[in-house]
Design a protein around this motif. Sequence first.
Motif: not given
Length: 381
Positions: A170-178
Motif C-alpha cells: 500500500v505504501a509503495k502504491k501510494t508513493e508510485i501513484g503520486s
Amino acid sequence: MIRIEQDGLGARALPSHAYYGIRTLRASEKVPHGAGMPIHGELMKALACVKKAAALAHLESGTLPARISGLIVKAAEEVIAGQHARDIVVDWLQDPTGESLNMNVNEIIANRALELMLEDKGSYSILDPVRHVNRGQSANGVIAIALRVASHRLAERLIRSVDQLIGALVAKKTEIGSRPMPEGHQEQPGTPAWFSRRLDEGAWQLESGMERIAAANARLAASLTTTNAGMEDEAIASKTLSHLRNTAQIGESIGDGNGAAERNNEAFTRLSSAVRHLALNLSNLCSDIRLAASLQNLADSPEWISGKEVAASEALGQIAFQAIGFDHSLGLAAEAGMLDPGAIPPVVAYNLLESLTMMDKGVEAFAAAIQSHAERRASCR
C-alpha cells in the motif's frame, strides 16, 4: 561410552550421551533416519508443550508426585527452548501412526529428568517414559493436539507477515501513484500508474487470502476440544488444555468448544486450502512484479522497482508453487486416510508445517525488500 537398556526383546547398547532410549532406537532402525520426512522443529516444541501441560495437570490432580512432575516440566521446557533436537531420531515414515515419535519425546524428557535427579539415564524404575511422562495419554491424541498447536502458531506468524507485506504494498502504491504522468500514458503497461494499480489489486487479494487463513486458523484452534488433549481421562484432559493455553502461549481461543465439527483431518485440510489460496494470490503478484521489471526500462521515469525486490519476488513465486503442490498431495493423503482412523497421515503433518514455514519466510523477505527500497528512495530525496 555406552549404556545398556533392556526391553521385552532383549538388551541394546545406546550412546551414553543420548536422551532417547531403547524403544526409539528400535523404531529408528526400521527406516534409516533422514530417508523420509523429518519432524518439524515447531512440532517438537508443541509435543513438549503437551507433555509439560499434562504433567502440571497430573500434579494438580494428585496423580503424579510433585518431584516427578516438576522434573518432567523442567525437561520439557528445555525441549520447548530448542534443546535436544538432535535426539529426535525418528521421522514420519518410520511410523506413520506417530507412536514412535511420541515415545521418542517421552524418552528424551524422562532421561533428561533422570539426569536432573543425578540418576543414570535409563533408570526407568525411578522415572519411566510411559508411566510418568506419557501417563494417561494416547499417541494419536498427543500427535493430533501437538500438530494443531504447531499449525496454529505457524499460521499466526504467516498472518503477521502477510499483514506486513500488505502495508508495504500500500505504501509503495501510494508513493508510485503520486507521480505525474504525461497525458494518455496512465493505462500503458510498464508505467508507474499501471504498476500502482497492480499493487493495489495485489494488496486487496492478499487481504482476502489473509482473512481466509485467519478464519481457518480460528476453526483449527477451536477444534482442539475434539482431541481430548490426548488424555484418556476427561478431568485430566480439561486441566491439560487449561495449562496448554499458557504453556504454548496460544490464547483463549484454544478449546472454546466451537470446533466440534472439525474431526480427523478437516482442520488441517481447511488451513492448507487457505494457504493454497494465498499462494495463488502471491503467484499473481510475483508475475506482475516480473512483468513490471521487464517493462521498467521502457518507462520514462526513475527506478520504481529494485533488483532486490525482483529477486525476493522470484523466490516467493517459487515458494508459492511449492505450497500449491503441498496442498494437492496433502489433500490426496487426507482423502486416502490411514488404516488407523485416529492417525494423521504423515504427508498431512509434514506438508502443512513446511508450507506454513516457507510461506512465512518468503512473504517476510519480500516485505523487507520493499521496505528497504522505500527507505533508500526516501534517503535520496
